[in-house]
Design an enzyme around this catalytic site. Structure first.
Site, PDB file in Angstrom:
ATOM      1  N   GLN A  48       0.784  -1.044  -0.020  1.00  0.00           N
ATOM      2  CA  GLN A  48       0.138   0.038  -0.119  1.00  0.00           C
ATOM      3  C   GLN A  48       0.603   1.343   0.101  1.00  0.00           C
ATOM      4  OE1 GLN A  48      -2.793  -0.569   3.475  1.00  0.00           O
ATOM      5  NE2 GLN A  48      -1.182  -0.564   4.874  1.00  0.00           N
ATOM      6  N   HIS A  79       0.603  -4.846   3.012  1.00  0.00           N
ATOM      7  CA  HIS A  79      -0.833  -5.089   3.133  1.00  0.00           C
ATOM      8  C   HIS A  79      -1.093  -6.349   3.603  1.00  0.00           C
ATOM      9  CE1 HIS A  79      -5.292  -4.592   2.219  1.00  0.00           C
ATOM     10  NE2 HIS A  79      -5.090  -5.144   3.259  1.00  0.00           N
ATOM     11  N   PHE A 133      -4.142  -5.263  12.990  1.00  0.00           N
ATOM     12  CA  PHE A 133      -3.967  -5.550  11.637  1.00  0.00           C
ATOM     13  C   PHE A 133      -3.191  -6.911  11.257  1.00  0.00           C
ATOM     14  CE2 PHE A 133      -1.622  -3.794   7.678  1.00  0.00           C
ATOM     15  CZ  PHE A 133      -2.717  -4.086   6.917  1.00  0.00           C
ATOM     16  N   HIS A 136      -5.401  -9.884  11.919  1.00  0.00           N
ATOM     17  CA  HIS A 136      -6.347  -9.961  10.874  1.00  0.00           C
ATOM     18  C   HIS A 136      -5.600 -10.768   9.571  1.00  0.00           C
ATOM     19  CE1 HIS A 136      -9.648  -8.895   7.962  1.00  0.00           C
ATOM     20  NE2 HIS A 136      -8.657  -8.645   7.188  1.00  0.00           N
ATOM     21  N   GLU A 137      -4.336  -9.941   9.127  1.00  0.00           N
ATOM     22  CA  GLU A 137      -3.831 -10.574   8.014  1.00  0.00           C
ATOM     23  C   GLU A 137      -3.313 -12.134   8.305  1.00  0.00           C
ATOM     24  OE1 GLU A 137      -3.487  -9.216   4.783  1.00  0.00           O
ATOM     25  OE2 GLU A 137      -4.857  -7.549   6.018  1.00  0.00           O
ATOM     26  N   LYS A 140      -6.784 -14.237   8.434  1.00  0.00           N
ATOM     27  CA  LYS A 140      -7.486 -14.549   7.103  1.00  0.00           C
ATOM     28  C   LYS A 140      -6.614 -15.100   5.926  1.00  0.00           C
ATOM     29  CE  LYS A 140     -10.283 -11.565   3.995  1.00  0.00           C
ATOM     30  NZ  LYS A 140     -10.645 -10.285   3.788  1.00  0.00           N
ATOM     31  N   HIS A 141      -5.257 -14.588   5.776  1.00  0.00           N
ATOM     32  CA  HIS A 141      -4.688 -15.173   4.925  1.00  0.00           C
ATOM     33  C   HIS A 141      -3.633 -16.043   5.010  1.00  0.00           C
ATOM     34  CE1 HIS A 141      -6.635 -12.112   2.253  1.00  0.00           C
ATOM     35  NE2 HIS A 141      -6.460 -11.219   3.132  1.00  0.00           N
TER      36      HIS A 141
HETATM   37  P1  5GP Z   1     -10.671  -4.580  -1.434  1.00  0.00           P
HETATM   38  O1  5GP Z   1     -12.218  -4.735  -1.359  1.00  0.00           O
HETATM   39  O2  5GP Z   1     -10.014  -3.576  -0.609  1.00  0.00           O
HETATM   40  O3  5GP Z   1     -10.344  -4.889  -2.977  1.00  0.00           O
HETATM   41  O4  5GP Z   1     -10.335  -6.158  -0.836  1.00  0.00           O
HETATM   42  C1  5GP Z   1     -10.617  -6.246   0.651  1.00  0.00           C
HETATM   43  C2  5GP Z   1     -10.237  -7.558   1.085  1.00  0.00           C
HETATM   44  O5  5GP Z   1     -10.334  -8.602   0.455  1.00  0.00           O
HETATM   45  C3  5GP Z   1      -8.543  -7.269   0.992  1.00  0.00           C
HETATM   46  O6  5GP Z   1      -8.156  -6.723   2.117  1.00  0.00           O
HETATM   47  C4  5GP Z   1      -8.138  -8.801   1.132  1.00  0.00           C
HETATM   48  O7  5GP Z   1      -8.315  -9.542   2.599  1.00  0.00           O
HETATM   49  C5  5GP Z   1      -9.354  -9.619   0.299  1.00  0.00           C
HETATM   50  N1  5GP Z   1      -8.722  -9.459  -1.186  1.00  0.00           N
HETATM   51  C6  5GP Z   1      -8.814  -8.601  -2.078  1.00  0.00           C
HETATM   52  N2  5GP Z   1      -8.257  -8.818  -3.245  1.00  0.00           N
HETATM   53  C7  5GP Z   1      -7.718 -10.066  -2.982  1.00  0.00           C
HETATM   54  C8  5GP Z   1      -6.832 -11.196  -3.939  1.00  0.00           C
HETATM   55  O8  5GP Z   1      -6.539 -10.651  -4.868  1.00  0.00           O
HETATM   56  N3  5GP Z   1      -6.344 -11.960  -3.245  1.00  0.00           N
HETATM   57  C9  5GP Z   1      -6.341 -12.101  -1.751  1.00  0.00           C
HETATM   58  N4  5GP Z   1      -6.185 -13.313  -1.183  1.00  0.00           N
HETATM   59  N5  5GP Z   1      -7.475 -11.595  -1.041  1.00  0.00           N
HETATM   60  C10 5GP Z   1      -8.040 -10.570  -1.668  1.00  0.00           C
HETATM   61  P1  5GP Z   2      -8.471  -6.655   4.202  1.00  0.00           P
HETATM   62  O1  5GP Z   2      -8.843  -5.565   3.614  1.00  0.00           O
HETATM   63  O2  5GP Z   2      -7.119  -7.139   4.670  1.00  0.00           O
HETATM   64  O3  5GP Z   2      -9.221  -7.944   4.326  1.00  0.00           O
HETATM   65  O4  5GP Z   2      -8.879  -5.931   5.695  1.00  0.00           O
HETATM   66  C1  5GP Z   2      -8.136  -5.109   6.164  1.00  0.00           C
HETATM   67  C2  5GP Z   2      -8.796  -4.880   7.596  1.00  0.00           C
HETATM   68  O5  5GP Z   2      -7.681  -4.300   8.563  1.00  0.00           O
HETATM   69  C3  5GP Z   2      -9.665  -3.835   7.491  1.00  0.00           C
HETATM   70  O6  5GP Z   2     -10.834  -4.027   8.258  1.00  0.00           O
HETATM   71  C4  5GP Z   2      -9.059  -2.446   7.812  1.00  0.00           C
HETATM   72  O7  5GP Z   2      -9.778  -1.496   8.228  1.00  0.00           O
HETATM   73  C5  5GP Z   2      -7.947  -2.988   8.552  1.00  0.00           C
HETATM   74  N1  5GP Z   2      -6.743  -2.144   8.439  1.00  0.00           N
HETATM   75  C6  5GP Z   2      -5.940  -1.623   9.726  1.00  0.00           C
HETATM   76  N2  5GP Z   2      -4.774  -1.154   9.121  1.00  0.00           N
HETATM   77  C7  5GP Z   2      -4.982  -1.453   7.771  1.00  0.00           C
HETATM   78  C8  5GP Z   2      -4.205  -0.893   6.762  1.00  0.00           C
HETATM   79  O8  5GP Z   2      -2.777  -0.203   6.966  1.00  0.00           O
HETATM   80  N3  5GP Z   2      -4.320  -1.139   5.453  1.00  0.00           N
HETATM   81  C9  5GP Z   2      -5.515  -1.649   5.070  1.00  0.00           C
HETATM   82  N4  5GP Z   2      -5.717  -2.085   3.974  1.00  0.00           N
HETATM   83  N5  5GP Z   2      -6.401  -2.018   5.917  1.00  0.00           N
HETATM   84  C10 5GP Z   2      -6.100  -1.944   7.209  1.00  0.00           C
END
Ligand code: 5GP
Ligand code: 5GP
Length: 265
Positions: A48, A79, A133, A136-137, A140-141
């Site tokens: 990011q 991220h 955060f 969460h990562e 989830k991943h």
């Molecule tokens: P966004 O709506 O910001 O694109 O994605 C929200 C969340 O969905 C991301 O933070 C991530 O956890 C998951 N996500 C979005 N795109 C991808 C992807 O291409 N691969 C994976 N593994 N997760 C994703």
């Molecule tokens: P993802 O988009 O990876 O599924 O979820 C990210 C989660 O962590 C969201 O709930 C978002 O509000 C929180 N978050 C905390 N710090 C960060 C950051 O630095 N970047 C992003 N993309 N999400 C963050």
């Protein structure tokens, strides 16, 4: 009396049996959680750009990297390291391994610098509670990265190692693409600079014309590869215009700098 006693014993046995079956079902569903999702196909390192992400900052707190006294980071930060499928989908929340911050204590300095949260929010974990955060990562991943990455420590260490190997901020700066609030850069030039430096083709996500995320994809042995064609990067909502910016973020605009000692969350 004897009849009443027999009925009570029967009822007790029935309850015990029901509870035993219910807890077995719980255990089974947790096993299903992990076995239901097939092994991933490749990794995506999602980066990011703080200059863009931090513009959404409305309040400060200790954990928000946008609010540092030194200002928001001037480099791409991590991220997540995401296991993905070739069809553009991805597994998530694969095991019940809860995040334990102690396991990554030796990585803490690098994580604070290169994998900071850029928000004060507490994201939900896979299992209902709110956490960090990083938690969460990982949940989830990270829990889906097996068999390549087997535990929490290795998940974060691997993310950092790949990040350091592909220093995108430096490659862009070397090619003249430096953070600026006035310059616009050709998207094609940014992509070529990264291709020339590392022979890897990034996907870029923008917010308006500002670069928000940049993603690098890898085979399971971490050799570079293209990201899946049907991933979110192909969504027109996230695609970038021909000329993009790499803005800087001045946290003093919110009266944040110098105020960290006294902030109220
Ligand atoms: P966004 O709506 O910001 O694109 O994605 C929200 C969340 O969905 C991301 O933070 C991530 O956890 C998951 N996500 C979005 N795109 C991808 C992807 O291409 N691969 C994976 N593994 N997760 C994703
Ligand atoms: P993802 O988009 O990876 O599924 O979820 C990210 C989660 O962590 C969201 O709930 C978002 O509000 C929180 N978050 C905390 N710090 C960060 C950051 O630095 N970047 C992003 N993309 N999400 C963050």
């Amino acid at each position: 009396m004897t009849m009443a006693l027999s009925i009570s014993i029967f009822a007790l046995l029935l309850i015990t049996f029901t509870v035993a079956v219910a807890s077995t079902a719980d255990v089974d569903s947790s096993l299903l959680l992990s076995s239901n999702q097939r092994e991933f196909d490749y990794f995506q390192l999602a980066l990011q750009w703080p200059g863009t992400y931090c513009r959404t900052t409305h309040k400060c707190c200790q954990k928000n990297g946008c609010c540092r006294n030194s200002g928001a980071p001037q480099h791409f930060t991590i991220h997540g390291l995401w296991p993905d499928y070739n069809d553009g989908t991805w597994p998530s929340c694969c095991t019940k391994s809860n995040f334990d911050e102690k396991e990554i204590s030796t990585l803490r300095k690098d994580l604070d610098e290169y994998w900071p949260s850029l928000s004060c929010g507490s994201p939900s974990s896979c299992h209902g509670h709110k956490g960090s955060f990083w938690g969460h990562e990982w949940e989830k991943h990270g829990t889906c990265s097996s068999p390549v990455v087997k535990d929490e420590y290795n998940y974060f260490r691997t993310g950092l190692t790949v990040y350091f190997k592909y220093n995108i901020t430096e490659a862009l700066s070397d090619a003249g693409y430096v953070p600026s609030n006035s310059e616009k850069y050709p998207l094609g030039g940014i992509i070529s600079a990264i291709e020339n430096a590392f022979h890897i083709s990034p996907t870029v996500v923008c917010s308006g014309d500002a670069v928000k995320e940049l993603n690098l994809c890898f085979y399971k042995d971490f050799k570079p590869r293209d990201c899946a064609t049907r991933s979110r990067m192909d969504n027109s909502k996230t695609s970038c215009p021909k000329f993009v910016s790499l803005p800087t973020y001045d946290s003093s605009r919110l009266g944040i700098v110098g105020a960290l000692e006294s902030f109220v969350i």
